[in-house]
Design a protein around this motif. Structure first.
Motif, PDB file in Angstrom:
ATOM      1  N   ASP A  94      68.719 -31.171  12.594  1.00  0.00           N
ATOM      2  CA  ASP A  94      68.332 -31.486  11.218  1.00  0.00           C
ATOM      3  C   ASP A  94      66.939 -30.917  10.965  1.00  0.00           C
ATOM      4  O   ASP A  94      66.078 -30.938  11.863  1.00  0.00           O
ATOM      5  N   ARG A 140      68.166 -37.640   6.734  1.00  0.00           N
ATOM      6  CA  ARG A 140      68.329 -38.008   8.145  1.00  0.00           C
ATOM      7  C   ARG A 140      67.003 -38.507   8.735  1.00  0.00           C
ATOM      8  O   ARG A 140      66.961 -39.509   9.451  1.00  0.00           O
ATOM      9  N   GLU A 159      66.190 -41.938   7.479  1.00  0.00           N
ATOM     10  CA  GLU A 159      67.048 -42.914   8.153  1.00  0.00           C
ATOM     11  C   GLU A 159      66.505 -43.249   9.549  1.00  0.00           C
ATOM     12  O   GLU A 159      66.596 -44.389  10.016  1.00  0.00           O
TER      13      GLU A 159
END
Length: 309
Positions: free
Chosen positions: A48, A63, A66
């Motif tokens: 990512d 991402r 998170e």
């Protein structure tokens, strides 16, 4: 985990907190180029982009957003685990349960002072006493018992011990027992009495029987009970004679001699060996500050309250 570099976890935590390669580099003491290379490695590892350009700054990807809280927790835990334990233990804030396998001598004599000292200094500590039904070292090895108090019986070579106090057997009978009349107990008069004994499931000859055998005498055992408190209760209400560790007489023992109400004590009319009461633990607990605190606390109480039986 040969392909996992835990340093990346710390770097990711700082990058996500700062959202800036320059600021993260400053916090970690790295150059901006080194921090950029670390970010590239993190992107490869996670698959990512993590931080992407937004105008003149960087913003986290979904991402990365998170992961932020999880990474912060993991990084903090990793730092706590992978560093020496602090030399100073904050006992007042300690939260822990210690399981202690204890002999009856310890429970009768010193469990109450130990509990009182723990409650006074460490409100978050809970003590769980379990009976010492055997001397098997397995509970110490597997962690189900943190500390054992009593006579060392295991031959496990790695087990650690610390001397607490010396104890010895003394005779116990009801007040007014005929054995105490006249000149008091003699080996012959003791051999003619009926006895109650505590079954300890130990190997080896009982020291009373051994001493009498040396004089070509024996004793008649009429009752066998599980423990020393049971033997004292039966001796108090019968003509039977019991021998128990002096420490089992507990805090009711007057300074010089005597026994709990209804009982009288006497010294054996022959030499009996002393035996050592020790603290026993597994070496994996040596460096644990909380365990060391408990060992020191119990040792201090034992040596102050009962320096010699």
């Amino acid at each position: 985990m040969a392909d996992v570099d835990l340093n990346l976890l710390d770097a990711l935590d700082v990058l996500l907190a700062e959202s800036s390669v320059t600021a993260a580099a400053r916090r970690l003491g790295l150059s901006a180029s080194a921090m950029s290379r670390t970010l590239a490695r993190l992107r490869d590892a996670t698959g990512d982009p993590l931080l992407v350009r937004a105008g003149r700054g960087l913003v986290p990807t979904p991402r990365a957003a998170e992961l932020r809280d999880r990474v912060q927790t993991l990084a903090r835990d990793a730092r706590a685990i992978l560093q020496p334990q602090p030399a100073h233990l904050d006992v007042a804030s300690l939260t822990r349960t210690f399981t202690i396998r204890a002999s009856e001598a310890f429970l009768d004599l010193l469990a109450a002072p130990v509990v009182e000292a723990v409650l006074r200094t460490a409100h978050g500590v809970r003590l769980r006493f379990v009976p010492k039904t055997s001397k098997d070292a397995a509970p110490l090895r597997d962690g189900s018992v943190d500390l054992e108090i009593g006579v060392r019986g295991t031959d496990a070579p790695e087990i650690r011990t610390r001397f607490l106090f010396a104890d010895r057997l003394v005779g116990v009978v009801r007040e007014g027992h005929p054995l105490l009349a006249g000149d008091g107990p003699t080996p012959y008069r003791l051999a003619t009495c009926d006895h109650v004994v505590a079954s300890r499931n130990d190997n080896g000859l009982d020291p009373i029987e051994h001493a009498l055998a040396q004089l070509d005498l024996g004793r008649m055992v009429r009752v066998v009970v599980p423990g020393y408190p049971d033997a004292m209760r039966i001796a108090r209400g019968s003509e039977l004679v019991a021998f128990v560790p002096r420490s089992c007489l507990g805090h009711a023992l007057p300074p010089k001699h005597g026994a709990p109400r209804g009982l009288a004590t006497f010294e054996a009319p022959f030499a009996l060996p002393e035996f050592k009461i020790v603290a026993i633990w597994h070496p994996r607990m040596d460096a644990d500050p909380a365990h060391r605190w408990l060992r020191d606390l119990i040792t201090g109480i034992c040596r102050k309250a009962y320096p010699k039986a």
